[in-house]
Every structure is written in C-alpha cells, then in structure tokens.
Scaffold this active site. Structure first.
Site, short mmCIF file in Angstrom:
data_model
loop_
_atom_site.label_atom_id
_atom_site.label_comp_id
_atom_site.label_asym_id
_atom_site.label_seq_id
_atom_site.Cartn_x
_atom_site.Cartn_y
_atom_site.Cartn_z
N HIS A 26 37.85 40.90 49.40
CA HIS A 26 37.85 39.71 50.01
C HIS A 26 39.19 39.35 50.71
O HIS A 26 40.25 39.54 49.86
CB HIS A 26 37.44 38.60 48.92
CG HIS A 26 35.85 38.24 48.88
ND1 HIS A 26 35.49 37.20 48.54
CD2 HIS A 26 34.80 39.21 48.70
CE1 HIS A 26 34.08 37.40 48.46
NE2 HIS A 26 33.69 38.46 48.64
N TYR A 72 47.66 33.98 44.09
CA TYR A 72 46.12 34.41 43.92
C TYR A 72 45.99 35.79 43.95
O TYR A 72 45.42 36.36 43.18
CB TYR A 72 45.34 33.68 44.91
CG TYR A 72 44.02 33.57 44.89
CD1 TYR A 72 43.49 32.66 43.95
CD2 TYR A 72 43.03 34.66 45.49
CE1 TYR A 72 41.92 32.66 43.71
CE2 TYR A 72 41.70 34.75 44.82
CZ TYR A 72 41.33 33.52 44.10
OH TYR A 72 39.95 33.72 43.91
N PRO A 113 40.51 29.57 33.78
CA PRO A 113 39.86 30.31 34.71
C PRO A 113 40.05 30.09 36.36
O PRO A 113 39.90 31.07 37.13
CB PRO A 113 38.20 30.43 34.37
CG PRO A 113 37.92 29.10 33.73
CD PRO A 113 39.29 28.74 33.23
C1 PHB Z 1 33.92 34.41 38.76
O1 PHB Z 1 33.33 34.32 37.86
O2 PHB Z 1 33.55 34.83 39.48
C2 PHB Z 1 35.14 33.62 38.72
C3 PHB Z 1 35.90 32.82 37.94
C4 PHB Z 1 36.88 32.12 38.12
C5 PHB Z 1 37.51 32.28 39.37
C6 PHB Z 1 36.95 33.06 40.50
C7 PHB Z 1 35.76 33.71 40.08
O3 PHB Z 1 38.52 31.66 39.74
#
Ligand code: PHB
Ligand code: APR
Length: 391
Positions: free
Chosen positions: A72, A385, A293
């Site tokens: 991505h 990021y 997360p």
């Molecule tokens: C995911 O579970 O795909 C996921 C979780 C947290 C994020 C990005 C993706 O910041």
C-alpha cells in the site's frame, strides 16, 4: 536438554527470532504454552513496515507474503465527512507498507520452522525462566505431566503481555510506564471485498472507525466502543449499521456487508517496561511493551526488537563481543518510545475521548486540518507510519 537460546513464546516475536538465529547458525528451542492451532486462531493487526518485511526475508519466510500481501502506497484520513489521502510513498522517498495479516506471518514462520526440523514444544505448562542472573540459565517446564529442564546460554522472553518472563524479573530492577485509554476497539472480520483500495482511518462525532483489509476478498473493520460494552451486545447488523454512520457517503454506498468470521473487543493500552535485559534474559515484543493499535505498530515493534536481539546474539557467538547484548535494551527502547509516542498521538488524534470538551474537539479538528494540508504535517505522519529505520 540443552540449547544456546531458549525462546519462551511462539508468537511472531519468538518464531521470527528462532528463524533469524537459526539462519545465523545459532541453536534454539521454543517453548509455547498453547497449541499451534490456538496461536493461529488469534486475529490481530495486519500492516507490515519495510523493516518487518526485510526481517521476514532474512528469516526465509517471505515467499507467500510477497505473493499474497498487498503493498500500500497511502492511507486515508476521514474527518468532517471527507476523506484526505496521505501519500506515504511520495512523502517518504519511496517507502510503502505491506498489508498482510499477523496470522499469516505466524503461519509462514511456523511452516519454515517445521520444514527446517527445528524444535518447538507446544503445550508446555508452568514454564519458568531460572538462574538468568547467573551464567547458567535454565528453563523448567512440564509436558504431559512430566517436569523437564532446558539448559541454555540465554533466555528470550517472547511470551507476550501476560507472559512469565517479565513477571520473573526482579521487581526492584524493573520500571513500568502505562497509559490506559477509556475505550476499546470492536473488530469484525468478514469475507467481503474491502470498502476502498486503501485503509481508511475515520474520526467522527460517533467515535473512531477503521476500514482495513486482508485481501481483495477479506475485510477487517473496527469501531471505537466504550469499555462497558461486550461483544455480545453487537450483532453483525448493529456493527454494519454503526460503521455506515461513521463513513463518508461514497464509502457508505460502496460498503459490502456479510456475516462475521470473527468479532472481538480489545482494550487500548500503552505500556513499556525498562530495561529489557535482566542478566541472561531478554524481553522482546509484547512481553516488554504494548501500543494501542491505531498506528499499527505492535507486530512491527516485536519484529524490530528481535531484529536487534538476533544481531546482538550473532555478535556474541561469532565475534565474541558482548557489546550488542549490553546495548540491546537501550537500542530497542529508543525505537520503542518513538513508536509509543506515535501510537499515543495517532490514538489521541483520531478518537473521541469521553472527558473531552468542546475546546479539545476544536483542537483535534485543527490538528487534522493541519496534518492533511501541511507537507510537514503529512510527512511526519507518513514517516512514522511506514516505520522509522532500524539503526
Ligand atoms: C488491521 O487489523 O488490519 C489493522 C489494525 C490496526 C491498524 C491497521 C490495520 O492501525
Ligand atoms: N509460557 C510459554 N508461552 C507463553 C507463556 C508462558 N508462560 N505466556 C505466554 N506465552 C505465549 C503465548 O501463548 C503466545 O503464543 O507467548 C506468545 C506471545 O505471543 P504474542 O502475544 O503474539 O506476542 P509477540 O510474539 O510479542 O507478538 C506481538 O502480538 O499482540 C500482538 O500487537 C501485538 O502484533 C503484536 C504481536
């Protein structure tokens, strides 16, 4: 039984460390309290930094990721009802992330470990790291009702947040830093095409939402929910209805819904332990730190820790130098604290905090506006990021 490095925990940290050490000619055994199927049943995040991709290549576990993972080049921030793209690739001089589930990373690492005939002892009970402050550490465990001891040079505590290794470290030598957030994420996995080609991080008056994905046919969505709510409170239909309310009109129209394959609530927490070495025992991954997360940093930090640890152990065995193991904790913590800061910042930026007043809401709005309309603002987000370099 004897090995050079006894690894406790067969999550991504333990499995990746085992493979990196094996590739460098260092013998290791993994002790895991659960079964392999149980470990593979956990659904977790799915965004890999380039640093993690590189380490998986080094570990010889990257073939399926390159075939099936989705590179991505950007993410979208949705606020005030509109989406704004952050061009990660352009803002970081050509870096990108790989969307590939942690479950798949774990499966690939398990498969290469098995193919190499390396030992993993699953369903090991009462695992105990012993004598790591001296020169002859051991790990005691039970298997099928019998007590065993594994002698080793080093113990790697890759046993997650609830593991035994951090709990076994001398309390007077350990400091912890913690922040608990007043909400959780309700996640839903479904065999439906993603709502949009890139991830959408949405800040709304109803709370945060995230549209993520695992493949062209599998999606992962999250909703910010109060800690008082339980997963049983949420039917699939209620989830989809609430998600729609947090999306922009175009995404709302594009959203394909379907039955959930998995649904769970995870609380959000920031947590760091210092130091990450106690004599001949090292902590790595969730055993030493937790991030909320929002920045997708949990798995990536676990990978960078074991990247540093494998380098340090190679230096010890191949060059007879203790410089790497002596510097391990400090080196990891410098990177960890930056990822902690980023994850906390992104969480604060995107969520609705119950205690926030109208002033806070305006500042949050101004900050989002600044991020997407200032090159410096977007670059800072993008640089963090995609992941800071492994120094
Ligand atoms: C995911 O579970 O795909 C996921 C979780 C947290 C994020 C990005 C993706 O910041
Ligand atoms: N004895 C043996 N094994 C144990 C013990 C114990 N006492 N306690 C825990 N374990 C095992 C767990 O069953 C688990 O399989 O250690 C493993 C730890 O794995 P993870 O929790 O996945 O942690 P880690 O490998 O550090 O991976 C970090 O997981 O939570 C996510 O966001 C996080 O993506 C990141 C990743």
């Amino acid at each position: 039984m004897r090995t050079q490095v006894a690894i406790i925990g067969a999550g991504p940290a333990g499995l990746l460390l085992g493979q990196l050490l094996y590739k460098a000619g260092i013998d290791n055994i993994i002790l895991e309290q659960r079964s392999a199927d149980y470990v593979l049943g956990r659904i977790r995040a799915g965004v890999l930094e380039q640093v993690t991709v590189d380490l998986l290549e080094q570990a010889g576990a990257a073939t399926r990721m390159h075939a099936e993972g989705l590179p991505h080049d950007g993410i979208e921030l949705l606020f005030g009802g509109k989406r704004h793209r952050i061009d990660l690739h352009a803002l970081t001089g050509g870096k990108r992330v790989m969307v590939y589930g942690q479950t798949e990373v774990t499966r690939d690492l398990m498969e290469v470990r098995e193919a190499e005939g390396l030992t993993t002892i699953y369903e090991a009970a009462n695992v105990q790291p012993l004598d790591f402050e001296g020169s002859k550490p051991r790990v005691r465990y039970e298997k099928n009702g019998q007590v065993h001891e594994l002698e080793c040079d080093f113990i790697a505590g890759c046993d997650g947040f609830h593991g035994i290794c951090r709990a076994s470290a001398p309390a007077d030598k350990l400091r912890t830093f913690e922040k608990v957030y007043p909400f959780g994420w309700l996640g839903l996995l479904s065999d439906t095409p993603p709502v949009s080609p890139e991830l959408i991080y949405a800040q709304t008056e109803r709370g945060f939402a995230l549209c993520s994905q695992r493949s062209a046919t599998r999606s992962r969505y999250y909703l910010q929910v109060p800690l008082t709510q339980k997963v049983e409170d949420w039917s699939d239909e209620a989830f989809w209805d609430e998600l729609r309310l947090r999306l922009d009109p175009e995404a709302r129209a594009q959203l394909v819904t379907g039955p959930s394959l998995e649904k769970s609530i995870a609380p959000l927490r920031s947590f760091v332990t210092e130091p990450m070495r106690f004599g001949r025992m090292f902590l790595a991954g969730d055993a030493a730190h937790i991030v909320p997360p929002t920045g997708a940093k949990g798995l990536n930090l676990a990978a960078s820790d074991v990247g540093y640890l494998s380098r340090a152990l190679v230096q010890y065995y191949k060059e007879r130098s203790e410089a790497g193991i002596d510097g391990y904790s400090e080196q990891c913590l410098r990177r960890i604290w930056k990822a902690e800061r980023f994850s906390w910042w992104m969480t604060s930026l995107m969520h609705r905090f119950p205690e926030a007043g109208s002033f806070d809401a305006k500042v949050q709005e101004a900050e989002l506006d600044y991020i997407v309309n200032s090159r410096a603002g977007s670059t800072s987000l993008a640089e963090n990021y995609v992941g800071l370099p492994l120094v």
